[in-house]
Motif scaffolding. Sequence first.
Motif, PDB file in Angstrom:
ATOM      1  N   PRO A   4       0.983  -1.262  -0.320  1.00  0.00           N
ATOM      2  CA  PRO A   4       0.038   0.070  -0.035  1.00  0.00           C
ATOM      3  C   PRO A   4       0.819   1.252  -0.094  1.00  0.00           C
ATOM      4  O   PRO A   4       1.805   1.301   0.869  1.00  0.00           O
ATOM      5  N   PHE A   5       0.402   2.146  -0.898  1.00  0.00           N
ATOM      6  CA  PHE A   5       0.890   3.585  -0.683  1.00  0.00           C
ATOM      7  C   PHE A   5      -0.195   4.531  -0.551  1.00  0.00           C
ATOM      8  O   PHE A   5      -1.304   4.088  -0.065  1.00  0.00           O
ATOM      9  N   ALA A   6       0.357   5.670  -0.154  1.00  0.00           N
ATOM     10  CA  ALA A   6      -0.709   6.714   0.282  1.00  0.00           C
ATOM     11  C   ALA A   6      -0.735   7.800  -0.520  1.00  0.00           C
ATOM     12  O   ALA A   6      -0.025   8.187  -1.402  1.00  0.00           O
ATOM     13  N   THR A   7      -1.529   8.574  -0.270  1.00  0.00           N
ATOM     14  CA  THR A   7      -1.594   9.848  -1.179  1.00  0.00           C
ATOM     15  C   THR A   7      -2.023  10.961  -0.182  1.00  0.00           C
ATOM     16  O   THR A   7      -2.575  10.787   0.988  1.00  0.00           O
ATOM     17  N   VAL A   8      -1.990  12.346  -0.469  1.00  0.00           N
ATOM     18  CA  VAL A   8      -2.472  13.529   0.150  1.00  0.00           C
ATOM     19  C   VAL A   8      -2.568  14.567  -0.875  1.00  0.00           C
ATOM     20  O   VAL A   8      -1.946  14.648  -1.820  1.00  0.00           O
ATOM     21  N   VAL A  51      -0.222  12.422   5.999  1.00  0.00           N
ATOM     22  CA  VAL A  51       0.791  11.643   5.792  1.00  0.00           C
ATOM     23  C   VAL A  51       1.408  10.796   6.808  1.00  0.00           C
ATOM     24  O   VAL A  51       1.519   9.576   6.660  1.00  0.00           O
ATOM     25  N   ARG A  52       1.390  11.626   8.157  1.00  0.00           N
ATOM     26  CA  ARG A  52       2.129  10.960   9.317  1.00  0.00           C
ATOM     27  C   ARG A  52       1.096   9.595   9.630  1.00  0.00           C
ATOM     28  O   ARG A  52       1.574   8.677  10.164  1.00  0.00           O
ATOM     29  N   ASP A  53      -0.037   9.850   9.735  1.00  0.00           N
ATOM     30  CA  ASP A  53      -1.135   9.074   9.902  1.00  0.00           C
ATOM     31  C   ASP A  53      -1.107   7.762   8.881  1.00  0.00           C
ATOM     32  O   ASP A  53      -0.946   6.494   9.248  1.00  0.00           O
ATOM     33  N   ALA A  54      -0.854   7.855   7.601  1.00  0.00           N
ATOM     34  CA  ALA A  54      -0.912   6.983   6.636  1.00  0.00           C
ATOM     35  C   ALA A  54       0.560   6.054   6.750  1.00  0.00           C
ATOM     36  O   ALA A  54       0.650   4.848   7.081  1.00  0.00           O
ATOM     37  N   PHE A  55       1.774   6.934   7.087  1.00  0.00           N
ATOM     38  CA  PHE A  55       2.820   6.176   7.243  1.00  0.00           C
ATOM     39  C   PHE A  55       2.930   5.342   8.696  1.00  0.00           C
ATOM     40  O   PHE A  55       3.282   4.097   8.649  1.00  0.00           O
ATOM     41  N   GLU A  56       2.163   5.694   9.640  1.00  0.00           N
ATOM     42  CA  GLU A  56       2.080   4.931  10.931  1.00  0.00           C
ATOM     43  C   GLU A  56       1.351   4.010  10.928  1.00  0.00           C
ATOM     44  O   GLU A  56       1.244   2.739  11.434  1.00  0.00           O
ATOM     45  N   GLY A  57       0.248   3.948   9.786  1.00  0.00           N
ATOM     46  CA  GLY A  57      -0.510   2.903   9.679  1.00  0.00           C
ATOM     47  C   GLY A  57      -0.035   1.839   8.584  1.00  0.00           C
ATOM     48  O   GLY A  57      -0.654   0.682   8.442  1.00  0.00           O
ATOM     49  N   GLY A  58       1.009   2.028   8.003  1.00  0.00           N
ATOM     50  CA  GLY A  58       1.623   1.185   7.098  1.00  0.00           C
ATOM     51  C   GLY A  58       1.930   1.360   5.701  1.00  0.00           C
ATOM     52  O   GLY A  58       2.529   0.346   4.948  1.00  0.00           O
ATOM     53  N   ALA A  59       1.607   2.547   5.482  1.00  0.00           N
ATOM     54  CA  ALA A  59       1.850   2.817   3.808  1.00  0.00           C
ATOM     55  C   ALA A  59       3.269   2.942   3.670  1.00  0.00           C
ATOM     56  O   ALA A  59       4.010   3.300   4.517  1.00  0.00           O
ATOM     57  N   ARG A  60       3.600   2.262   2.579  1.00  0.00           N
ATOM     58  CA  ARG A  60       5.086   2.243   2.173  1.00  0.00           C
ATOM     59  C   ARG A  60       5.661   3.305   1.495  1.00  0.00           C
ATOM     60  O   ARG A  60       6.645   3.179   1.184  1.00  0.00           O
ATOM     61  N   GLY A  61       4.916   4.016   1.013  1.00  0.00           N
ATOM     62  CA  GLY A  61       5.264   5.441   0.001  1.00  0.00           C
ATOM     63  C   GLY A  61       4.060   6.405  -0.133  1.00  0.00           C
ATOM     64  O   GLY A  61       3.111   6.270   0.226  1.00  0.00           O
ATOM     65  N   LEU A  62       4.493   6.930  -1.288  1.00  0.00           N
ATOM     66  CA  LEU A  62       3.364   8.238  -1.561  1.00  0.00           C
ATOM     67  C   LEU A  62       3.088   8.169  -2.909  1.00  0.00           C
ATOM     68  O   LEU A  62       4.082   7.875  -3.822  1.00  0.00           O
ATOM     69  N   LYS A  63       2.073   8.648  -3.294  1.00  0.00           N
ATOM     70  CA  LYS A  63       1.846   8.637  -4.759  1.00  0.00           C
ATOM     71  C   LYS A  63       1.073  10.012  -5.236  1.00  0.00           C
ATOM     72  O   LYS A  63       0.189  10.591  -4.357  1.00  0.00           O
ATOM     73  N   PHE A  64       1.705  10.826  -5.919  1.00  0.00           N
ATOM     74  CA  PHE A  64       1.079  11.849  -6.522  1.00  0.00           C
ATOM     75  C   PHE A  64       0.763  11.948  -8.132  1.00  0.00           C
ATOM     76  O   PHE A  64       1.797  11.757  -8.787  1.00  0.00           O
ATOM     77  N   GLN A  65      -0.514  12.330  -8.513  1.00  0.00           N
ATOM     78  CA  GLN A  65      -0.839  12.377  -9.757  1.00  0.00           C
ATOM     79  C   GLN A  65      -0.735  13.929 -10.104  1.00  0.00           C
ATOM     80  O   GLN A  65      -1.783  14.448 -10.109  1.00  0.00           O
TER      81      GLN A  65
END
Length: 307
Positions: free
Chosen positions: A116-120, A130-144
């Motif tokens: 899983p990646f996350a976005t914002v 973003v901190r919540d996503a990383f603490e929840g286990g997100a492995r990276g970020l995605k920006f379109q």
Amino acid sequence: MTGGGRSGGAAGDDVPDDATRDDPGDADRDDRFSDVTDAHVHLMPERLMAAIRSALHDEAGWSFPDSAAQADVERALRAQGVARYVALPYAHKPGIARELNAWLLERAGASEMAIPFATVHADDEVRAVVRDAFEGGARGLKFQCPVQGCAPDDPRLDPAYELAAEYDRPIVFHAGTAPMFEDSPHVGLDRFRAFVDSYPEVRACCAHMGTYEHEGFLDLARERESVFLDTCVAMASTAPDLLDFDPASIPDAAFEDLAGRIMYGSDYPNVPYAYEREREHLLSRDLSDGAFDALLRGAAARFLGER
């Protein structure tokens, strides 16, 4: 990817009839394409995915041969030889990223394949989301970037980048001008390079091989160890019709020189052709075993910080 081909035509009209697959298990197998990491797959809630597909159909004339439901996506990928995939969301407006990230993390937690990646969105409370996503286990970020209206060097995203450095998480950007973003102020080599200059410690991937500025992105990857590229759509056998881009214009030497930093990706399931079309051109190339291994497995592991 969103939008039509560079020529402005209805991309779906250019896809050959044989691009539709009835059974993912019917694909001719190539022994090299096994235990693969697909570094660019989209996994999103049903209503959001339906809206994205509707927009792609309206803008580009695309229709989609495969289901976007997670179980169907994973079944199809597994049948093709994919062992795991990077699941990429993106928030097209403020206020949805936190819920979207939570949904994806829950789905990935029940999957043996999804990374899983996350976005914002740039107008969200970026650091908190973003901190919540990383603490929840997100492995990276995605920006379109063109869809989200934020360039890689947008200062509103600095809190996200600072956290990516702190947590050692990579970022995937749609930072290139393909397929129809050559006039967008949010993409392009210069905007991506500015990010890399500011955050050289953060591993950053430009999707779609950086097309249409692919030569500049390849040069940047040669200069900077933190820069990665993925192959999705730009290296598909359908790219000449879909993007007005010839994947053969990128020589085999690029995959050898940058082995370990060019990742295989598909943009699945939001592509208007069968999955086989994504890989067949790549597998026809005269690459060394090491370059193929890096392309299909090793580069993604390195991007994810596993090596």
